[in-house]
Design an enzyme around this catalytic site. Structure first.
Site, PDB file in Angstrom:
ATOM      1  N   CYS A  26       0.844  -1.190   0.000  1.00 26.85           N
ATOM      2  CA  CYS A  26       0.000   0.000   0.000  1.00 26.85           C
ATOM      3  C   CYS A  26       0.878   1.239   0.000  1.00 26.85           C
ATOM      4  O   CYS A  26       1.892   1.305   0.689  1.00 26.85           O
ATOM      5  CB  CYS A  26      -0.947   0.088   1.183  1.00 26.85           C
ATOM      6  SG  CYS A  26      -2.116  -1.243   1.292  1.00 26.85           S
ATOM      7  N   ARG A  32       3.967  -0.352  -4.775  1.00 27.05           N
ATOM      8  CA  ARG A  32       3.669  -0.818  -3.415  1.00 27.05           C
ATOM      9  C   ARG A  32       2.348  -1.585  -3.343  1.00 27.05           C
ATOM     10  O   ARG A  32       1.989  -2.137  -2.293  1.00 27.05           O
ATOM     11  CB  ARG A  32       3.595   0.360  -2.453  1.00 27.05           C
ATOM     12  CG  ARG A  32       4.840   1.200  -2.402  1.00 27.05           C
ATOM     13  CD  ARG A  32       4.665   2.342  -1.451  1.00 27.05           C
ATOM     14  NE  ARG A  32       4.596   1.887  -0.086  1.00 27.05           N
ATOM     15  CZ  ARG A  32       5.636   1.742   0.710  1.00 27.05           C
ATOM     16  NH1 ARG A  32       6.837   2.028   0.280  1.00 27.05           N
ATOM     17  NH2 ARG A  32       5.485   1.314   1.940  1.00 27.05           N
ATOM     18  N   TRP A  75      -2.703  -2.802  -1.645  1.00 22.82           N
ATOM     19  CA  TRP A  75      -2.371  -4.220  -1.736  1.00 22.82           C
ATOM     20  C   TRP A  75      -3.207  -4.878  -0.650  1.00 22.82           C
ATOM     21  O   TRP A  75      -2.969  -4.662   0.542  1.00 22.82           O
ATOM     22  CB  TRP A  75      -0.886  -4.439  -1.497  1.00 22.82           C
ATOM     23  CG  TRP A  75      -0.453  -5.865  -1.645  1.00 22.82           C
ATOM     24  CD1 TRP A  75      -0.130  -6.500  -2.804  1.00 22.82           C
ATOM     25  CD2 TRP A  75      -0.294  -6.828  -0.599  1.00 22.82           C
ATOM     26  NE1 TRP A  75       0.209  -7.804  -2.542  1.00 22.82           N
ATOM     27  CE2 TRP A  75       0.124  -8.034  -1.200  1.00 22.82           C
ATOM     28  CE3 TRP A  75      -0.469  -6.802   0.783  1.00 22.82           C
ATOM     29  CZ2 TRP A  75       0.369  -9.191  -0.466  1.00 22.82           C
ATOM     30  CZ3 TRP A  75      -0.227  -7.956   1.511  1.00 22.82           C
ATOM     31  CH2 TRP A  75       0.193  -9.125   0.887  1.00 22.82           C
ATOM     32  N   ASN A 107      -1.850   2.392   5.692  1.00 22.33           N
ATOM     33  CA  ASN A 107      -0.952   1.308   5.280  1.00 22.33           C
ATOM     34  C   ASN A 107      -0.570   0.561   6.538  1.00 22.33           C
ATOM     35  O   ASN A 107      -0.049   1.170   7.476  1.00 22.33           O
ATOM     36  CB  ASN A 107       0.289   1.899   4.599  1.00 22.33           C
ATOM     37  CG  ASN A 107       1.370   0.851   4.365  1.00 22.33           C
ATOM     38  OD1 ASN A 107       1.067  -0.325   4.201  1.00 22.33           O
ATOM     39  ND2 ASN A 107       2.616   1.264   4.355  1.00 22.33           N
ATOM     40  N   GLY A 108      -0.822  -0.748   6.565  1.00 23.67           N
ATOM     41  CA  GLY A 108      -0.483  -1.542   7.745  1.00 23.67           C
ATOM     42  C   GLY A 108      -1.580  -2.537   8.029  1.00 23.67           C
ATOM     43  O   GLY A 108      -2.465  -2.759   7.185  1.00 23.67           O
ATOM     44  N   GLU A 162      17.487 -18.165  -6.564  1.00 25.77           N
ATOM     45  CA  GLU A 162      17.048 -16.839  -7.000  1.00 25.77           C
ATOM     46  C   GLU A 162      16.424 -16.901  -8.401  1.00 25.77           C
ATOM     47  O   GLU A 162      15.409 -16.255  -8.665  1.00 25.77           O
ATOM     48  CB  GLU A 162      18.233 -15.858  -6.950  1.00 25.77           C
ATOM     49  CG  GLU A 162      17.953 -14.473  -7.460  1.00 25.77           C
ATOM     50  CD  GLU A 162      16.796 -13.741  -6.770  1.00 25.77           C
ATOM     51  OE1 GLU A 162      16.296 -14.218  -5.743  1.00 25.77           O
ATOM     52  OE2 GLU A 162      16.373 -12.709  -7.308  1.00 25.77           O
ATOM     53  N   LYS A 189      12.584 -15.751  -9.307  1.00 28.94           N
ATOM     54  CA  LYS A 189      12.314 -14.741 -10.338  1.00 28.94           C
ATOM     55  C   LYS A 189      11.290 -15.265 -11.330  1.00 28.94           C
ATOM     56  O   LYS A 189      10.342 -14.601 -11.679  1.00 28.94           O
ATOM     57  CB  LYS A 189      13.634 -14.410 -11.043  1.00 28.94           C
ATOM     58  CG  LYS A 189      13.938 -13.024 -11.346  1.00 28.94           C
ATOM     59  CD  LYS A 189      14.316 -12.095 -10.247  1.00 28.94           C
ATOM     60  CE  LYS A 189      13.559 -12.116  -8.980  1.00 28.94           C
ATOM     61  NZ  LYS A 189      14.113 -11.338  -7.912  1.00 28.94           N
ATOM     62  N   GLU A 218       7.719 -15.546  -9.822  1.00 30.67           N
ATOM     63  CA  GLU A 218       6.968 -14.336  -9.515  1.00 30.67           C
ATOM     64  C   GLU A 218       6.520 -13.569 -10.745  1.00 30.67           C
ATOM     65  O   GLU A 218       5.473 -12.932 -10.704  1.00 30.67           O
ATOM     66  CB  GLU A 218       7.710 -13.433  -8.523  1.00 30.67           C
ATOM     67  CG  GLU A 218       8.949 -12.754  -9.013  1.00 30.67           C
ATOM     68  CD  GLU A 218       9.522 -11.817  -7.949  1.00 30.67           C
ATOM     69  OE1 GLU A 218      10.744 -11.853  -7.772  1.00 30.67           O
ATOM     70  OE2 GLU A 218       8.772 -11.067  -7.326  1.00 30.67           O
ATOM     71  N   HIS A 220      16.687 -37.713  -4.342  1.00 28.56           N
ATOM     72  CA  HIS A 220      16.139 -38.180  -3.065  1.00 28.56           C
ATOM     73  C   HIS A 220      14.643 -37.922  -2.960  1.00 28.56           C
ATOM     74  O   HIS A 220      14.113 -37.847  -1.850  1.00 28.56           O
ATOM     75  CB  HIS A 220      16.900 -37.528  -1.900  1.00 28.56           C
ATOM     76  CG  HIS A 220      18.339 -37.922  -1.881  1.00 28.56           C
ATOM     77  ND1 HIS A 220      18.762 -39.200  -1.584  1.00 28.56           N
ATOM     78  CD2 HIS A 220      19.459 -37.226  -2.174  1.00 28.56           C
ATOM     79  CE1 HIS A 220      20.073 -39.270  -1.677  1.00 28.56           C
ATOM     80  NE2 HIS A 220      20.533 -38.071  -2.040  1.00 28.56           N
ATOM     81  N   LYS A 246       5.972  -4.400  -3.958  1.00 28.68           N
ATOM     82  CA  LYS A 246       7.417  -4.366  -3.800  1.00 28.68           C
ATOM     83  C   LYS A 246       7.882  -4.285  -2.358  1.00 28.68           C
ATOM     84  O   LYS A 246       8.858  -4.894  -1.970  1.00 28.68           O
ATOM     85  CB  LYS A 246       7.988  -3.179  -4.583  1.00 28.68           C
ATOM     86  CG  LYS A 246       9.496  -3.221  -4.601  1.00 28.68           C
ATOM     87  CD  LYS A 246      10.082  -2.673  -5.842  1.00 28.68           C
ATOM     88  CE  LYS A 246      11.552  -2.940  -5.929  1.00 28.68           C
ATOM     89  NZ  LYS A 246      11.876  -4.340  -6.262  1.00 28.68           N
TER      90      LYS A 246
HETATM   91  C1  F6R Z   1      11.613 -10.806  -5.242  1.00 28.64           C
HETATM   92  C2  F6R Z   1      11.536  -9.706  -4.312  1.00 28.64           C
HETATM   93  C3  F6R Z   1      11.214 -10.005  -2.895  1.00 28.64           C
HETATM   94  C4  F6R Z   1      12.048  -9.104  -1.972  1.00 28.64           C
HETATM   95  C5  F6R Z   1      11.606  -9.302  -0.522  1.00 28.64           C
HETATM   96  C6  F6R Z   1      12.449  -8.479   0.431  1.00 28.64           C
HETATM   97  O1  F6R Z   1      11.954 -10.359  -6.505  1.00 28.64           O
HETATM   98  O2  F6R Z   1      11.698  -8.567  -4.677  1.00 28.64           O
HETATM   99  O3  F6R Z   1      11.419 -11.339  -2.601  1.00 28.64           O
HETATM  100  O4  F6R Z   1      13.385  -9.427  -2.125  1.00 28.64           O
HETATM  101  O5  F6R Z   1      10.278  -8.928  -0.394  1.00 28.64           O
HETATM  102  O6  F6R Z   1      12.368  -7.123   0.134  1.00 28.64           O
HETATM  103  P1  F6R Z   1      13.445  -6.116   0.690  1.00 28.64           P
HETATM  104  O7  F6R Z   1      14.742  -6.434   0.058  1.00 28.64           O
HETATM  105  O8  F6R Z   1      12.932  -4.756   0.333  1.00 28.64           O
HETATM  106  O9  F6R Z   1      13.496  -6.332   2.180  1.00 28.64           O
END
Ligand code: F6R
Length: 590
Positions: free
Chosen positions: A2, A27, A72, A96-97, A463, A467, A470, A486, A585
């Site tokens: 948010c 956000r 969000w 937000n929260g 990683e 990627k 998501e 296994h 994000k």
């Molecule tokens: C994946 C991604 C998330 C962030 C995670 C932590 O692409 O962006 O997995 O890495 O939410 O976010 P930060 O780094 O802002 O604490």
């Protein structure tokens, strides 16, 4: 999670709010709304399901004072009725929260005969504020009385009819207030209102602010006026524009070389100062982080243990905070977070500090909650990252963490490979990685995708898998190459492409065994490696030939083709790689 904004000043509020919201859209983007106090003192309110663009009709609203929200969803489905601002009587609010005691407070309001018009936790706050406003006659006092009853996290911006003022409150959700010439702003993030001459302050937990045309007043938890140091807001940078690129994600991958190189230089400078003292004396390293940042922590563990022989543990922050962790005396905890606002990472960092650890923050945002909490900060220099999927920030974290490892190894009298030509290596990996566009057809119909590797390759595989999941919504897993047999091998067939990473010659034969095993079960195999002869193996359907790099630092280059693969598959499947469904994000709630 948010984004909230507020504006009061000489300009019409609506266009300023819409502009701020569109900059905060990363956000959350399931619904949005704004409320403006018009000339006659009444609210105009527009809310829409969907993205900020759906609010265009609100641009013409007249009035100089308003608040806005991009959501969000936590409580209540994404819908117009659950979109903010929420209104009750003569009060309007954005939040937000998460309010953890919303259900019991709502019951009490219902018992008083009050009616609710949404399924959100936030709406109860507006009911409380409206009630206390009647009793107090002053919005600031009403907000303070209401927040005293709330548990959970909040950043609020609150309006009431008939007044040109916005009251803000914060607990465990980020909120900045800023003053310009005859105007004042509130926002979840400095990105909302870039501009020369504006000065901002990040509210601390329990603080309040009142915004009027005359500027910003900050109040402590007892509503005493507090003098606070404001910092200049950065001017708008190139990071906030897509330029020639179709998507921010692709642009940000193109910025990886710059982000990694700058962060490496910043870390090298820091590694000779206060940080060095802390770092070089530590006997144990703990790393707390979430998601992609957790993966950069895993990469550091491999390097720190092999090069500096410092025992290193990496914890998912969401587990650590409730796990009663053992924090060894004389240890250093590194909290890694691009945003510096991730709720779980903040809670874990706070706990580590409480238990006696020195806390180092590695973050991309200077005035973030994490940087204010830490004993010492190291800033990555990735520039603002807008696509939800972390790409350049991951590379920036790796570069900074590897620089620390090199310093740590040197302090222990151990040799370490030089981290040289990082930008050039990353550029070469981007050039080679573009070839993954041709792999996309083998992935778009996949039932599941496996990413395999050993050691540092396994961290990059984790990683790569995150990627792809998501941004393409394809199920998949990053897996230790030797572990597949296994149990998980049972899932492998023609419909499960496998991407194998082989960056360490010493482990190549072992990982290639796993390649033979999955190939024998029909899986299409793709290879990411600096070793040309492996790429020529008959099992390999497609390959990316990486530039040579010390194996222990190889995730710096090997992850780049995986980021590109995720991007190309998402685009081929018609997904929006910048705003994947269900995600946001900055994860500022639990
Ligand atoms: C994946 C991604 C998330 C962030 C995670 C932590 O692409 O962006 O997995 O890495 O939410 O976010 P930060 O780094 O802002 O604490």
């Amino acid at each position: 999670m948010c984004g909230i904004v507020g504006y009061v000043g000489a300009r019409h509020a609506a266009p300023v709010l819409l502009d701020g919201l569109s900059r905060l859209e990363y956000r959350g983007y399931d619904s949005a709304g704004i409320a403006v106090v018009g000339a006659e003192g009444r609210f105009s309110l527009v809310r829409r399901k969907g993205r900020v663009a759906a609010l265009e009709s609100a641009r013409a609203l007249a009035g100089n004072c308003g608040i806005g929200h991009t959501r969000w969803a936590t409580h209540g489905a994404p819908s117009e009725r659950n979109a903010h601002p929420h209104r009750y009587q003569n009060v309007c609010l954005v939040h937000n929260g998460i309010l953890e005691n919303a259900a019991s407070l709502k019951e009490a309001c219902l018992a008083r005969g009050e009616r609710f018009s949404s399924d959100t936790d936030s709406e109860v706050a507006v009911h409380l504020i409206a009630r206390f406003l009647q009793e107090e006659g002053e919005l600031l006092r009403a907000v303070a009385r209401a927040t005293a009853l709330l548990s959970g996290s909040y950043a609020f911006a609150v309006l009431c009819e008939g007044r040109e003022e916005i009251v803000c409150a914060r607990r465990r959700s980020p909120l900045l207030v800023a003053a310009g010439e005859g105007e004042a702003f509130a926002a979840s993030d400095a990105a909302a209102f870039p501009g020369a001459g504006r000065r901002a302050y990040a509210l601390e937990d329990g603080e309040f602010a009142r915004l009027t045309r005359a500027g910003v007043e900050v109040f402590d938890a007892h509503l005493q006026r507090a003098e606070r140091a404001f910092f200049p807001l950065p001017e708008e940078g190139a990071s906030s524009q897509k330029g020639a690129f179709r998507h921010f994600m692709r642009k940000e991958i193109a910025e990886v070389p710059m982000a990694a190189q700058r962060s490496l230089s910043a870390a090298r400078k820091m590694a000779n100062s206060q940080l060095c003292e802390v770092l070089c004396q530590t006997k144990y390293l703990h790393i707390v982080a979430c998601g992609t940042a957790y993966h950069s922590g895993l990469c550091m563990k491999v390097a720190a243990e092999s090069l500096a022989r410092v025992p290193t543990e990496v914890f998912l922050a969401s587990e650590y905070r409730y796990a009663d962790p053992i924090v060894p005396a004389g240890g250093l905890t590194i909290a890694v977070s691009q945003s510096g606002e991730t709720a779980d990472t903040l809670a874990a960092a706070e706990l580590a500090k409480e238990r006696g650890s020195t806390l180092l923050a590695l973050t991309n945002v200077e005035h973030s909650s994490l940087s204010r909490l830490a004993d010492v900060c190291l800033f990555t220099r990735a520039g603002q990252e807008i696509a939800v999927a972390a790409t350049k920030s991951f590379s920036a974290q790796l570069a900074a963490l590897y620089a620390l490892v090199v310093r740590l190894a040197e302090a222990r009298g151990r040799g370490a490979p030089r981290l040289r030509n990082v930008a050039a290596l990353c550029r070469a990996a981007i050039g080679a990685g573009e070839g993954t566009r041709a792999w996309a057809p083998s992935f778009t119909g996949a039932r599941s995708v496996f990413f395999l590797g050993r050691g540092a390759d396994r961290c990059a595989a984790l990683e790569g898998s995150l990627k792809l999941k998501e941004v393409s919504y394809l199920p998949g897993e990053g897996y230790a190459a030797g572990e597949l047999k296994h149990g998980t091998l049972a899932l492998v067939d023609e419909g499960t492409p496998v991407v194998a990473l082989v960056c360490d010659r010493a482990l190549a034969d072992k990982t290639m065994n796993a390649v033979h095993e999955v190939y024998a079960r029909g899986a299409p195999v793709f290879l990411v490696t600096p070793f040309a002869e492996l790429a020529r193996a008959k099992e390999v359907r497609g390959s990316v030939l990486l530039p040579a790099c010390a194996p222990v630092f190889s995730p710096l280059v090997s992850v780049i083709p995986l980021q590109l693969l995720a991007y190309h598959v998402a685009v081929a499947m018609g997904r929006d790689p910048d705003k994947p469904r269900n995600l946001a994000k900055s994860v500022t709630v639990e």
